[in-house]
Design a protein around this motif. Structure first.
Motif, PDB file in Angstrom:
ATOM      1  N   ILE A   1     -28.401  -5.764  76.325  1.00  0.00           N
ATOM      2  CA  ILE A   1     -27.739  -7.345  76.564  1.00  0.00           C
ATOM      3  C   ILE A   1     -29.092  -8.040  77.425  1.00  0.00           C
ATOM      4  CG2 ILE A   1     -26.540  -7.807  78.315  1.00  0.00           C
ATOM      5  CD1 ILE A   1     -24.837 -10.104  76.530  1.00  0.00           C
ATOM      6  N   MET A   2     -28.933  -7.241  78.725  1.00  0.00           N
ATOM      7  CA  MET A   2     -29.817  -7.641  79.938  1.00  0.00           C
ATOM      8  C   MET A   2     -31.640  -7.509  79.602  1.00  0.00           C
ATOM      9  SD  MET A   2     -28.178  -5.637  83.664  1.00  0.00           S
ATOM     10  CE  MET A   2     -29.372  -6.649  84.165  1.00  0.00           C
ATOM     11  N   THR A   3     -32.160  -6.466  78.478  1.00  0.00           N
ATOM     12  CA  THR A   3     -32.808  -6.026  77.849  1.00  0.00           C
ATOM     13  C   THR A   3     -33.030  -7.425  77.186  1.00  0.00           C
ATOM     14  OG1 THR A   3     -33.383  -3.979  78.230  1.00  0.00           O
ATOM     15  CG2 THR A   3     -34.194  -4.725  77.019  1.00  0.00           C
ATOM     16  N   LEU A   4     -32.719  -7.622  76.188  1.00  0.00           N
ATOM     17  CA  LEU A   4     -32.936  -9.018  75.550  1.00  0.00           C
ATOM     18  C   LEU A   4     -32.630  -9.954  76.291  1.00  0.00           C
ATOM     19  CD1 LEU A   4     -30.217  -8.302  72.475  1.00  0.00           C
ATOM     20  CD2 LEU A   4     -32.739  -8.292  72.426  1.00  0.00           C
ATOM     21  N   VAL A   5     -32.166 -10.222  77.438  1.00  0.00           N
ATOM     22  CA  VAL A   5     -32.491 -11.569  77.926  1.00  0.00           C
ATOM     23  C   VAL A   5     -32.975 -11.637  78.641  1.00  0.00           C
ATOM     24  CG1 VAL A   5     -30.998 -12.489  80.012  1.00  0.00           C
ATOM     25  CG2 VAL A   5     -29.173 -11.918  78.137  1.00  0.00           C
ATOM     26  N   PHE A   6     -33.963 -10.963  79.767  1.00  0.00           N
ATOM     27  CA  PHE A   6     -35.277 -11.467  80.056  1.00  0.00           C
ATOM     28  C   PHE A   6     -36.271 -10.307  78.837  1.00  0.00           C
ATOM     29  CE2 PHE A   6     -32.756  -9.222  83.731  1.00  0.00           C
ATOM     30  CZ  PHE A   6     -33.136 -10.314  84.423  1.00  0.00           C
ATOM     31  N   SER A   7     -35.899  -9.953  77.622  1.00  0.00           N
ATOM     32  CA  SER A   7     -36.296 -10.578  77.489  1.00  0.00           C
ATOM     33  C   SER A   7     -37.155 -11.804  76.475  1.00  0.00           C
ATOM     34  CB  SER A   7     -37.168  -9.697  75.819  1.00  0.00           C
ATOM     35  OG  SER A   7     -37.492  -7.823  76.338  1.00  0.00           O
ATOM     36  N   PHE A   8     -36.163 -12.552  76.414  1.00  0.00           N
ATOM     37  CA  PHE A   8     -35.851 -13.697  76.029  1.00  0.00           C
ATOM     38  C   PHE A   8     -36.716 -14.635  76.469  1.00  0.00           C
ATOM     39  CE2 PHE A   8     -34.697 -11.934  71.635  1.00  0.00           C
ATOM     40  CZ  PHE A   8     -34.256 -12.993  70.881  1.00  0.00           C
ATOM     41  N   GLY A   9     -35.816 -14.410  78.211  1.00  0.00           N
ATOM     42  CA  GLY A   9     -36.121 -15.481  78.933  1.00  0.00           C
ATOM     43  C   GLY A   9     -37.535 -15.360  79.048  1.00  0.00           C
ATOM     44  N   LEU A  10     -38.477 -14.664  79.268  1.00  0.00           N
ATOM     45  CA  LEU A  10     -39.925 -14.553  80.191  1.00  0.00           C
ATOM     46  C   LEU A  10     -40.471 -14.851  78.576  1.00  0.00           C
ATOM     47  CD1 LEU A  10     -40.278 -11.128  80.977  1.00  0.00           C
ATOM     48  CD2 LEU A  10     -40.076 -13.151  82.205  1.00  0.00           C
ATOM     49  N   VAL A  11     -40.308 -14.896  77.414  1.00  0.00           N
ATOM     50  CA  VAL A  11     -41.227 -15.367  76.017  1.00  0.00           C
ATOM     51  C   VAL A  11     -40.715 -16.759  76.525  1.00  0.00           C
ATOM     52  CG1 VAL A  11     -41.228 -15.545  73.913  1.00  0.00           C
ATOM     53  CG2 VAL A  11     -41.328 -13.142  74.223  1.00  0.00           C
ATOM     54  N   PHE A  12     -39.931 -17.167  76.774  1.00  0.00           N
ATOM     55  CA  PHE A  12     -39.857 -18.818  76.633  1.00  0.00           C
ATOM     56  C   PHE A  12     -40.846 -19.452  77.412  1.00  0.00           C
ATOM     57  CE2 PHE A  12     -37.076 -18.168  73.181  1.00  0.00           C
ATOM     58  CZ  PHE A  12     -36.391 -19.535  72.865  1.00  0.00           C
ATOM     59  N   GLN A  13     -41.244 -18.684  78.428  1.00  0.00           N
ATOM     60  CA  GLN A  13     -42.216 -19.121  79.568  1.00  0.00           C
ATOM     61  C   GLN A  13     -43.344 -19.561  79.674  1.00  0.00           C
ATOM     62  OE1 GLN A  13     -40.652 -20.090  83.075  1.00  0.00           O
ATOM     63  NE2 GLN A  13     -39.013 -19.252  81.429  1.00  0.00           N
ATOM     64  N   LEU A  14     -43.329 -18.970  77.293  1.00  0.00           N
ATOM     65  CA  LEU A  14     -44.840 -19.422  77.801  1.00  0.00           C
ATOM     66  C   LEU A  14     -45.274 -20.483  77.188  1.00  0.00           C
ATOM     67  CD1 LEU A  14     -47.446 -17.914  75.610  1.00  0.00           C
ATOM     68  CD2 LEU A  14     -46.450 -18.018  73.689  1.00  0.00           C
ATOM     69  N   PRO A  15     -45.014 -21.572  76.501  1.00  0.00           N
ATOM     70  CA  PRO A  15     -45.171 -22.920  76.381  1.00  0.00           C
ATOM     71  C   PRO A  15     -45.663 -23.179  78.977  1.00  0.00           C
ATOM     72  CG  PRO A  15     -43.613 -22.933  75.423  1.00  0.00           C
ATOM     73  CD  PRO A  15     -43.669 -21.337  76.235  1.00  0.00           C
ATOM     74  N   VAL A  16     -44.564 -23.104  79.189  1.00  0.00           N
ATOM     75  CA  VAL A  16     -44.757 -23.121  80.732  1.00  0.00           C
ATOM     76  C   VAL A  16     -46.235 -22.287  81.133  1.00  0.00           C
ATOM     77  CG1 VAL A  16     -44.101 -22.683  83.054  1.00  0.00           C
ATOM     78  CG2 VAL A  16     -42.874 -23.665  81.321  1.00  0.00           C
ATOM     79  N   VAL A  17     -46.917 -21.038  81.068  1.00  0.00           N
ATOM     80  CA  VAL A  17     -47.638 -20.409  81.389  1.00  0.00           C
ATOM     81  C   VAL A  17     -49.055 -21.437  81.186  1.00  0.00           C
ATOM     82  CG1 VAL A  17     -49.106 -18.745  81.686  1.00  0.00           C
ATOM     83  CG2 VAL A  17     -46.836 -18.527  81.801  1.00  0.00           C
ATOM     84  N   THR A  18     -49.417 -21.347  79.516  1.00  0.00           N
ATOM     85  CA  THR A  18     -50.035 -21.802  78.326  1.00  0.00           C
ATOM     86  C   THR A  18     -50.643 -23.406  79.452  1.00  0.00           C
ATOM     87  OG1 THR A  18     -48.940 -23.083  76.844  1.00  0.00           O
ATOM     88  CG2 THR A  18     -50.057 -20.402  76.871  1.00  0.00           C
ATOM     89  N   THR A  19     -49.485 -24.035  79.322  1.00  0.00           N
ATOM     90  CA  THR A  19     -49.964 -25.700  79.826  1.00  0.00           C
ATOM     91  C   THR A  19     -49.921 -25.859  81.096  1.00  0.00           C
ATOM     92  OG1 THR A  19     -47.778 -26.357  78.367  1.00  0.00           O
ATOM     93  CG2 THR A  19     -48.655 -28.088  80.333  1.00  0.00           C
ATOM     94  N   LEU A  20     -49.944 -24.805  81.888  1.00  0.00           N
ATOM     95  CA  LEU A  20     -50.016 -24.633  83.415  1.00  0.00           C
ATOM     96  C   LEU A  20     -51.708 -24.573  83.318  1.00  0.00           C
ATOM     97  CD1 LEU A  20     -47.561 -23.368  85.469  1.00  0.00           C
ATOM     98  CD2 LEU A  20     -48.806 -25.321  86.040  1.00  0.00           C
TER      99      LEU A  20
END
Length: 272
Positions: free
Chosen positions: A173-192
């Motif tokens: 469950i920690m692997t899934l949480v961190f994986s999805f959490g990091l992937v959901f940062q994609l719009p933030v990173v690309t926008t920056l």
């Protein structure tokens, strides 16, 4: 341009002292949160077990017979430590993010600070959205997939039952949480990156077909070796890539509109 900076240049030693101060505050926040979480470690772990109970119900099994085991005397203790660290990181993240911002902010221009603050808020929100998706949907789905492989005893075989270990379930469950959490940062990173001119929406759109392949590769690396979690991570990643392209286009339009306004103001000033 240097007049836009509010803080005067500081010697290296003062920057190091400031960094030490921010690190101390971050560590104190994490340690206090860890102590609080460790006091309720079993309750937190039971909260993480809820998706497993949902999976048992989805599989049509008796939830009263569902159990997790540990095979080493110290295993559940260290599992509680990991749960406490996980909870402490989530709780202390606003403080840690604020300390990072306070350390970086003196070196930014006023307009850069104003542009940075929305992303400081959006980043944890997107991470929580990804974590919620894991908790309420993907973890029960993945565990249901594994539970469906159980075999009932009959004349041709023996019973094969799933008995997950507490440490392995937590790792999942920690692997899934961190994986999805990091992937959901994609719009933030690309926008920056788009705001500073390092990325363009046309370039992102042109690389779409390559990114689809990369998304499935990333999903295969970050998630357990089952098709449910891999496809479940790859599809949101591709969707977020499209969101990132749209966000980059919005940034470019805003930049172009600002440039037109500044050009008109310069022309009016020249006429005067």
């Amino acid at each position: 341009m240097s007049g836009d900076l509010e803080d005067k240049p500081q010697p290296l030693i003062e920057h190091l002292i400031e960094l030490r101060t921010r690190l101390i505050w971050s560590l104190v926040a994490f340690f206090v949160a860890f102590i609080g979480c460790f006091a309720f470690a079993k309750d937190l772990f039971n909260l993480l077990v809820v998706p497993y109970k949902w999976a048992v119900i989805w599989a049509g099994l008796d939830v009263s017979k569902a159990e997790l085991i540990y095979t080493a005397p110290q295993e559940f203790f260290f599992t509680q430590v990991k749960v406490s660290m996980f909870g402490a990181l989530v709780i202390a993240f606003p403080v840690i993010a604020a300390q990072i911002y306070k350390f970086v902010a003196p070196g930014l221009y006023k307009n850069e600070r104003q542009a940075f603050l929305p992303f400081l808020i959006a980043s944890p929100l997107l991470f929580l959205i990804g974590a919620a998706l894991v908790y309420f949907f993907f973890t029960p789905m993945v565990m249901w997939f594994f539970l469906a492989m159980q075999q009932a005893p009959d004349q041709n075989g023996i019973a094969i039952s799933l008995m997950p270990k507490v440490s392995e379930y937590l790792s999942l469950i920690m692997t899934l949480v961190f994986s999805f959490g990091l992937v959901f940062q994609l719009p933030v990173v690309t926008t920056l990156l788009a705001r500073v001119g390092l990325l363009e929406s046309s370039w992102l759109a042109g690389k779409r077909k390559y990114f689809i392949v990369v998304a499935f590769v990333i999903a295969a690396v970050l998630t357990p070796p089952d098709p449910v979690s891999q496809i479940g991570l790859a599809l949101p990643t591709i969707l977020l890539y499209e969101v990132a392209i749209y966000a980059a286009r919005l940034v470019e339009r805003k930049r172009a509109a600002t440039a037109v306004v500044e050009a008109d103001e310069s022309a009016d000033a020249g006429n005067v």
